[in-house]
Scaffold this active site. Structure first.
Site, PDB file in Angstrom:
ATOM      1  N   ASP A 134       7.437 122.812  82.079  1.00 45.17           N
ATOM      2  CA  ASP A 134       7.951 121.357  82.134  1.00 45.17           C
ATOM      3  C   ASP A 134       9.247 121.178  81.304  1.00 45.17           C
ATOM      4  O   ASP A 134      10.171 120.221  81.753  1.00 45.17           O
ATOM      5  CB  ASP A 134       6.826 120.443  80.976  1.00 45.17           C
TER       6      ASP A 134
ATOM      7  N   CYS B 258       0.127 126.736  79.121  1.00 45.10           N
ATOM      8  CA  CYS B 258       1.364 125.567  78.912  1.00 45.10           C
ATOM      9  C   CYS B 258       0.864 124.351  79.661  1.00 45.10           C
ATOM     10  O   CYS B 258      -0.440 124.142  80.395  1.00 45.10           O
ATOM     11  CB  CYS B 258       2.459 126.223  79.751  1.00 45.10           C
ATOM     12  N   ASP B 259       1.615 123.530  79.650  1.00 47.63           N
ATOM     13  CA  ASP B 259       1.199 121.973  79.758  1.00 47.63           C
ATOM     14  C   ASP B 259       0.121 121.640  80.519  1.00 47.63           C
ATOM     15  O   ASP B 259      -0.956 121.111  80.339  1.00 47.63           O
ATOM     16  CB  ASP B 259       2.373 121.255  80.036  1.00 47.63           C
ATOM     17  N   LYS B 260       0.247 121.535  81.815  1.00 45.48           N
ATOM     18  CA  LYS B 260      -0.752 121.099  82.944  1.00 45.48           C
ATOM     19  C   LYS B 260      -1.785 122.045  83.414  1.00 45.48           C
ATOM     20  O   LYS B 260      -2.873 121.853  83.810  1.00 45.48           O
ATOM     21  CB  LYS B 260       0.071 120.630  84.212  1.00 45.48           C
TER      22      LYS B 260
ATOM     23  N   CYS C  41       5.971 126.448  73.603  1.00 38.26           N
ATOM     24  CA  CYS C  41       7.057 125.969  72.711  1.00 38.26           C
ATOM     25  C   CYS C  41       6.314 125.520  71.359  1.00 38.26           C
ATOM     26  O   CYS C  41       5.496 125.065  71.237  1.00 38.26           O
ATOM     27  CB  CYS C  41       7.862 124.936  73.225  1.00 38.26           C
TER      28      CYS C  41
ATOM     29  N   GLU D  91       7.777 113.206  82.625  1.00 40.97           N
ATOM     30  CA  GLU D  91       8.333 112.968  81.223  1.00 40.97           C
ATOM     31  C   GLU D  91       9.658 112.621  80.960  1.00 40.97           C
ATOM     32  O   GLU D  91      10.594 113.128  81.625  1.00 40.97           O
ATOM     33  CB  GLU D  91       7.871 114.275  80.553  1.00 40.97           C
TER      34      GLU D  91
ATOM     35  N   SER E 134       7.221 114.119  76.856  1.00 42.36           N
ATOM     36  CA  SER E 134       6.762 115.333  76.277  1.00 42.36           C
ATOM     37  C   SER E 134       6.317 115.113  74.850  1.00 42.36           C
ATOM     38  O   SER E 134       6.653 114.372  74.063  1.00 42.36           O
ATOM     39  CB  SER E 134       8.113 116.185  76.507  1.00 42.36           C
TER      40      SER E 134
END
Length: 552
Positions: A78, A119-121, A191, A442, A468
């Site tokens: 992202d 990570c995100d998705k 992150c 985002e 985010s």
């Protein structure tokens, strides 16, 4: 075993011959087939080390009598996709990941699956696949990135995005920007703040779908490798006991996850992903449940971007299990819920303790009395909107100001960087919802630029897109219905007064009903053009952000 479909009896001799072409011996083929989903790639910092984690998982599976069979999945970073067309593909990748795992698992008759992620998705996509497939499954993350250091303070990706705003405002030089750029992200891992990836890794642990420690053990620690080996062994125990995701992903498990999320002050994206995972498990999880639980659950951890602490600090303080133990002191955790350890939450928490009361505050000394997220309703968001209230300055908890209206992130970002946004304004970014974007981008670049310019305490931003987990300030996202569906946000005119009342859980446009009705009659939708059949298919199938942006 499910794998008997592909390996049992004389009629499956051709199938066994193909397995032998892979180098597997007869005695290996007879073992349970354990799929290992590995989204390793060289573009996502949280995934560059997942070969290492996957090998550790495979070692654990093999040692416990299973046959680990690795296969790849995709993933989007992202941060790298932010603020350009790439972000349109991030949320849609969630369902693509879920579907691709189903194809591999059902196509090859796996008996169980270990979902390596970070990570995100990728995390929610894999959890959705586990719930949908409902075979023994376990999630193991690659772990968080360590924070960087600059001038004797911790920095992270959120710092870096805010430095862009400072640079545009002329408060830091090119040289300073480059210095921070070189240290903000010091190595592999998700992150370092309580952004979406780390929030969701903590959610996997709170849901019981991952082993204790999953959310906080740093990526570079050997303890992460040991946990991965334990995950390989644990999946074999789940196979033996026939414990499936839907035995774990109960309503109680989701209420536990929301409680932990609110105590941590996690990413607003959990309001998308937890309902979507619940949907895959056959459970309805309305977003207003965040408010209901938030009335009881205090905000105990002040994590970046809203606070000073990073995931390594939470790890040292006892991690997610310590947060759950603290919440359970007041009966805020349903301790009878089953987990992938094969034990209940109560059994897992016997080993948990808080090691730092500043990082995980006592219940009678929280950072905030109410949980870290809030769902706002009102004339601008009849179906709801979401704000990370733990990252909002006190003076912005209630704010009324004139709307500055933009029909895309690019338009808004250009105005912010040109310093055309004034103190007191409410920036409205619309047609960025699941359908409108499409893909519900985002808005970290606009919010971080405002923060870097010092306007996070004077300017609010609302959008039918999302944020985010690295966003801070009065940033209200997921406004539903979205503009592309004719929601009230589509009717906002430049200069209209917008009122954001976070304690009151309200988001309103201060324009009369008659005037809004007149505008609605004249409204013509704006369509963001995209040259992607994939995104256009997504646009046709995706639902509201209030429903988790699931596909129908």
């Amino acid at each position: 075993m499910i794998s008997d479909r592909a390996k049992k009896g004389a009629s499956r001799a051709p199938h066994r011959s193909l397995m032998k072409a892979n180098g597997f011996a007869d005695w290996e083929i007879e073992r349970p087939w354990i799929g290992i989903a590995n989204p390793y790639n060289q573009i996502i910092p949280g995934h560059v080390h997942l070969r290492r984690i996957t090998e550790a998982v495979k070692a654990g599976v093999y040692a416990a009598g299973g046959l680990p069979i690795e296969f790849p999945t995709i993933g989007v970073c992202d941060g790298i996709a932010m603020n350009h067309i790439g972000m349109k593909f991030s949320l849609p990748s969630r369902e693509l990941i879920m579907d691709s795992i189903e194809v591999m698992v059902r196509g090859h008759a796996f008996d169980a699956i270990v979902l390596v992620t970070n990570c995100d998705k990728i995390i929610p996509g894999m959890a959705m696949a586990a719930a949908k497939l409902n075979i023994p499954a376990l999630v193991i993350s690659g772990g968080p990135m360590l924070a960087g250091r600059y001038q004797n303070r911790d920095v992270d990706l959120s710092t870096m995005f805010e430095m862009v705003g400072k640079h545009a405002a002329g408060t830091i030089s090119d040289e300073e920007l480059a210095e921070i750029e070189n240290v903000a992200c010091p190595g592999c891992g998700s992150c370092a703040g309580m952004f979406t990836a780390n929030t969701m890794n903590c959610m996997m642990e709170a849901l019981g779908l991952a082993l204790p420690g999953n959310g906080t053990i740093p990526a570079v620690y050997a303890e992460r490798d040991r946990l991965a080996k334990d995950a390989g062994r644990a999946i074999m125990a789940l196979v033996e006991r026939d414990i499936k995701p839907r035995d774990i992903l109960t309503r109680a498990a989701f209420e536990n996850a929301i409680a932990v999320d609110l105590a941590l002050g996690g990413s607003t994206n959990t309001a998308l992903h937890l309902p979507a995972i619940a949907h895959s498990a056959g459970i309805d999880l309305p977003i207003d449940l965040f408010n209901e639980i938030g009335e009881r659950v205090p905000h105990l951890c002040s994590m970046s971007p809203g606070g000073p602490h990073h995931i390594q600090d939470l790890y040292a303080a006892g991690g997610v299990q310590a947060v759950m133990a603290r919440l359970s002191e007041r009966g805020l955790i349903k301790t009878g819920a089953l987990t992938v350890t094969g034990q209940t939450v109560s059994s897992n928490l016997k080993r948990a303790r808080v090691r730092d009361d500043n990082v995980i505050r006592p219940l009678d000394k929280p950072y905030h009395e109410k949980g870290g997220l809030a769902v706002l309703h009102g004339s601008l968001a009849p179906l709801g909107s979401v704000v990370k209230q733990a990252a909002v300055a006190p003076e912005m908890m209630v704010h009324t100001g004139p709307a500055r209206v933009f029909n895309s992130e690019e338009e808004a970002y250009a105005a912010i960087m040109a310093q055309k946004i004034n103190d007191g304004d409410v920036v409205v970014i619309r047609y960025e919802g699941p359908k409108g974007g499409p893909g519900m981008r985002e808005m970290l670049s606009p919010t971080a630029a405002l923060a870097g310019m010092g306007k996070d305490k004077t300017v609010a931003l609302i959008t039918d897109g999302r944020f985010s987990g690295a966003t801070r300030g009065s940033a209200v996202g997921h406004v539903s219905p979205e503009a592309a569906e004719g929601g009230p946000i589509a009717l906002v005119h430049e200069g209209d007064l917008i009122r954001v009342d976070i304690p009151g859980k309200k988001l309103d446009i201060l324009v009369g009903e008659a005037e809004l009705a007149r505008r609605r009659a004249e409204w013509k939708p704006y369509v963001q053009p995209v040259e992607s059949e994939f995104l256009n298919r997504y646009r046709r199938a995706v639902t509201s952000g209030a429903r988790g942006a699931i596909l129908e």
